[in-house]
Design an enzyme around this catalytic site. Sequence first.
Site, mmCIF file in Angstrom:
data_model
loop_
_atom_site.group_PDB
_atom_site.id
_atom_site.type_symbol
_atom_site.label_atom_id
_atom_site.label_comp_id
_atom_site.label_asym_id
_atom_site.label_seq_id
_atom_site.Cartn_x
_atom_site.Cartn_y
_atom_site.Cartn_z
ATOM 1 N N HIS A 74 -11.083 -3.965 9.267
ATOM 2 C CA HIS A 74 -11.651 -3.900 7.919
ATOM 3 C C HIS A 74 -12.987 -3.163 7.910
ATOM 4 O O HIS A 74 -13.802 -3.384 7.017
ATOM 5 C CB HIS A 74 -11.902 -5.308 7.374
ATOM 6 C CG HIS A 74 -10.678 -6.040 6.957
ATOM 7 N ND1 HIS A 74 -9.770 -6.548 7.851
ATOM 8 C CD2 HIS A 74 -10.207 -6.375 5.719
ATOM 9 C CE1 HIS A 74 -8.801 -7.165 7.185
ATOM 10 N NE2 HIS A 74 -9.039 -7.073 5.894
ATOM 11 N N GLU A 78 0.806 -1.219 0.000
ATOM 12 C CA GLU A 78 0.000 0.000 0.000
ATOM 13 C C GLU A 78 0.835 1.263 0.000
ATOM 14 O O GLU A 78 0.537 2.226 -0.714
ATOM 15 C CB GLU A 78 -0.955 0.022 1.199
ATOM 16 C CG GLU A 78 -2.121 -0.941 1.076
ATOM 17 C CD GLU A 78 -1.733 -2.380 1.379
ATOM 18 O OE1 GLU A 78 -0.614 -2.615 1.889
ATOM 19 O OE2 GLU A 78 -2.551 -3.283 1.110
HETATM 20 C C1 LIG Z 1 -2.423 -4.395 4.309
HETATM 21 C C2 LIG Z 1 -3.415 -5.247 3.645
HETATM 22 N N1 LIG Z 1 -3.568 -5.180 2.327
HETATM 23 C C3 LIG Z 1 -4.480 -5.937 1.713
HETATM 24 C C4 LIG Z 1 -5.256 -6.782 2.437
HETATM 25 C C5 LIG Z 1 -6.324 -7.613 1.745
HETATM 26 N N2 LIG Z 1 -5.906 -8.982 1.687
HETATM 27 C C6 LIG Z 1 -6.216 -9.848 2.646
HETATM 28 S S1 LIG Z 1 -5.495 -11.308 2.427
HETATM 29 C C7 LIG Z 1 -4.794 -10.784 1.023
HETATM 30 C C8 LIG Z 1 -3.923 -11.710 0.256
HETATM 31 C C9 LIG Z 1 -2.787 -12.100 1.092
HETATM 32 O O1 LIG Z 1 -2.010 -12.942 0.377
HETATM 33 P P1 LIG Z 1 -0.940 -13.805 1.090
HETATM 34 O O2 LIG Z 1 -0.084 -12.961 1.926
HETATM 35 O O3 LIG Z 1 -0.268 -14.572 0.029
HETATM 36 O O4 LIG Z 1 -1.762 -14.755 2.037
HETATM 37 P P2 LIG Z 1 -2.819 -15.871 1.630
HETATM 38 O O5 LIG Z 1 -4.137 -15.207 1.588
HETATM 39 O O6 LIG Z 1 -2.423 -16.404 0.341
HETATM 40 O O7 LIG Z 1 -2.743 -16.838 2.717
HETATM 41 C C10 LIG Z 1 -5.117 -9.495 0.746
HETATM 42 C C11 LIG Z 1 -4.669 -8.733 -0.436
HETATM 43 C C12 LIG Z 1 -5.081 -6.822 3.813
HETATM 44 N N3 LIG Z 1 -5.843 -7.592 4.598
HETATM 45 N N4 LIG Z 1 -4.153 -6.057 4.408
#
Ligand SMILES: Cc1ncc(C[n+]2csc(CCOP(=O)(O)OP(=O)(O)O)c2C)c(N)n1
Lengths: 435, 330, 332
Positions: free
Chosen positions: B131, B62
């Site tokens: 959120h 971000e």
């Molecule tokens: C700072 C932030 N940016 C975006 C999100 C939205 N978000 C939640 S999970 C996710 C994907 C995360 O991917 P990863 O780290 O690979 O974990 P996974 O879901 O694959 O376990 C996103 C973009 C968030 N919760 N926090």
Amino acid sequence: MPVEVILPKVDMDMSHGTLSAWHVAEGELVRQGAALFDIETDKAAMEVESPATGYLHHVTAKEGDRIAVGAVIGWLYAEGEEVGPAPAAAAPAPAEEPAAKPAETVSAPAEIAAPVAQTDKIRATPAARKAAREGGIALASLTGSGPRGRIQGSDVAQALAVYRQPAASVAEWSPQPGPLAVSTRGGEGVPLVMIHGFTADSQSWMPLEKAMGRARPLIRIDLPGHGKSPRRRIASFADLARMLVEAFDDATRAHDQVHLLGHSLGGALALAIADIRARKLTSLSLIAPAGLGPEVDAEALTGIIRASRAESLAPWLRRLTASPDTITDDYARAAMATRRDPELRAAQADMAQSLFADSTQCFDLRPALARLETPAAILWGREDRILPARHALAAGSECAIHRVEGAGHIPQYECPEPVARILARHLAGAEATAG
Amino acid sequence: MTTREISYSEAIREAMAIALDSDPAVILMGEDIGTYGGAFQVTLDLIDRYGPERVMDTPISELGGAGVAVGAALTGLKPIFEFQFSDFAALAMEQIVNQAAKLRYMLGGEASVPVVFRMPAGSGTGAAAQHSQSLEAWFGHVPGLKVVQPSTPEDAKGLLLAALADPDPVLIFEHKLLYKMKGPVPEGAYTTPIGKARIARAGRDVTIVAGAIMLHRALEAAEKLAAEGIDAEVIDLRSIRPIDHETILASVRRTGRLMVVYEGVKSYGVGAEISAMVAESDAFDYLEAPILRLGGAEAPIPYNPDLERVAVPQTDGIEAAARSLVRGEV
Amino acid sequence: MADPDNRPFAIRQYAPDQLREALRRMYLIRRFEEGAEQSYMRGLIHGTMHLSIGQEASAMASCIELSDQDKITSTHRGHGHCIAKGADVGRMFAEFFGKETGYCHGRGGSMHIADVKTGNLGANGIVGGGIPIAVGAALSAKKLGRPDVTICFFGDGANNEGAFHEALNMAAIWKLPVIFICENNKYGMSTPAAYATAVPNIADRAAAYAMPGVTVDGNDFSAVAEAVHNAIARARAGEGPSLIENLTYRWRGHSKSDRNRYRTKEEIEDWIAKDPILRFRAELITHGILDEAEAGAIEAAAAEAVEQGIEFAKQSPAPSVTDVTRYVYAEA
Ligand SMILES: Cc1ncc(C[n+]2csc(CCOP(=O)(O)OP(=O)(O)O)c2C)c(N)n1
Ligand SMILES: [Mg+2]
């Protein structure tokens, strides 16, 4: 802080009263001035008004109880104020208070003496303040309809509408029964009895009372057809003087000695009283007294009596003062508010007819002045345009004459400070001589 | 211009499509806005229509993403940057607050940052503390930023197009619960002026200022009150910075009573700003009652649905508060 | 070594009871998440959920050596970490159902599931939010002279957050006892790691912070256990942090609202065929740690525990709405 509800002394020689009825149940909201409970003494039954707006709690007296004067019988809590255990009474009044020292008592007809302001700030909405500012009305003269008595803009609008609405003029009026209204204020020392002038009322003493401070007890008498007194037919000055003597006697029964103060027509009446009640008086003070010569500005008197709205009243009121600025529109409106009752004005018109026929003072008190034994002082505004100040010259050698600078016919309103000082010295001097 | 009923998210998408069509400098940036279509399916199929060169998925970065958008805006592009949830703007505060907001000023007016940040905000989705926030007041505090909050599909489109036309950074707080809401939206390009509130319902007894989802709750409350003879004026705030002083003050002068309803935490929020604005103005003299603020609880948004409900103003609460205000109970 | 043992690391390293318990917990994770999914569909669970079905070996093998004093920081996809670390599924369900008996008293839900008493400092709604916190926990252990280590779970998407880079650097310069475990399930939401990350392996990032980095098959219980075992030994020896990348896959969508537009059915099926639980179970049977019947009993027991957990959660009281501001500050 909750406000105590006490069993008030409503009769001079009253030590106890019987609570005959509550008008408000425990826990209920009551507005300041609304009927709170009834009491009976061996002489009379009386309705007691609520000292404040609030919720009634910790009621200790039930109907039929005989209660000592001054005993706390309940507490009033403001909206939102936490109701804890019953608070201790602020100053438990002794049940056997000497009758000579009436606290804030009620005299006939029921009228609680000017209540001590609970706070110096007035609860009003910004809109009410603006409307009052623009309408030239004093917020203090209004009762609020909002929560906890807050003055709303609509309260001001209503009051203004009343002031602006022309009062209907009626020549017809009917006399009313009952004694003259007397209001009192507690204090220490020899009481001062006050008699106001024609077309005024006891409220008009306010500025002077403020300037004098809270010391001695005050006993104010309203003339018939004035203030809170009933309307009466007055055939002559003698008729009127008789009523006043009667009221004076009633109001001062509990006191050996009193000071007497009268203004204008009240001054003439004070002189008449002094003539026959000399032994009761420690001193006599006369502010621009009537009855010391034939001349009078009858035009101004008629103007005041006739006025049915603030706008037509104001110019005549301005004749009363040295400086026209002293009479603000606000003052005129407040004055008109006290004169709104057309029957009151009609009664006063008739009274003027008997007392000041053909623009002449139809009564002469110069002989009474000549006979006067009581220590006396005459105060007269230098710029009085209603009664000529030279009338004071009728006074004898023992009577002091004070010419109040910068004042017209009502120096006690226009210059309350010097008037209060003169009176204080005069009364103290008389007391010293008497003692 | 013909008007049809489309949803809030469709309206936003339509605005983005118009912008992409009409200005080659416009690009969309954000996490999962491409194939996924955005966490709330707002960009949906724009990737299919405009390709990955114009609809750019960013890594989960971000601070970097927002900063890249700022840098791009400074130098000729017009990025529309979508935060997946407005809560994550906390990670990008540096670039938004220290950079985007101040660059024009620090450079003496020589530079311009025409970036648009889209900020899905608000509670009611069970997404809990990190959120569900309503952080618009944070940004309202920063000179150099503009902050808007559309409550209808029409304004969602109009404000986005206005934000794009604006030479300064604009944050658009879109309420998540409104995305599916339908309403009339004119076809084609038009803008809704930034800084202009709208009287959503005229009334004479009390002014209720609200934005986003709270506008709809306030309107619903106003309808219920109307049945009792209480006539509430409801103002759709639309813009938090700049704020429309005149519409609010004029309404307060008419009604004499003011209530501000907002989802952000009650203290130090939009309500404080509006209350103070009225208190400082001549409209103060028209007040017939204290000003009321109905805001979010002094707590993070809880997960439990009942707690979540009570944590922010609801229709019944607005109704009760307005009633007591008008009846002179406060 | 006199007797070269070519059995897998885990079989050699851990007692049979420990291994059976690991299998039990992996089944518990699986059944728990299936139960949560069912409950979600019945409307018993509010909000959204991120399921880790398919990633159980990574969670369990990473935690097998940890005591309650050792800490973990978890992610939005944290149910597996929580159970692997020893949490009670009843209280977890209670949390998901928003009940007062839940681990977070109904305030947190799935995304903030935690069990501070067993050393789980919590799942996190902010991607990368737990990484600096883990480094802080390791700093505490070091400064306070405690032997605990901290395991920091995060996803492939998180390694692009600034917090990741800042935290790894600090852990390295201060040689802190923290193990960074990246669960690379190929996607951050819909975004492929291959698109979002400049290096082919996330473990390659370790080089930038002067720590060991290894990439292992995250569905191979033993491989993960071995890598973590070595990293823990290094951490406890005061040599500093390590980065481990577990290659794995989530079978379910990113969250409850995923349309799976970014990946194919075939890809998902390929990975389902690589079920880490069946693989571990087979390994244990092969090496005589248990037999089919025992494995079946373990699986059934896990299902039973989940049923009971759901029942407990359903019966539990909800928090009072008047307590909405409770836990914002320490209670006086
Ligand atoms: C700072 C932030 N940016 C975006 C999100 C939205 N978000 C939640 S999970 C996710 C994907 C995360 O991917 P990863 O780290 O690979 O974990 P996974 O879901 O694959 O376990 C996103 C973009 C968030 N919760 N926090
Ligand atoms: Mg991932």
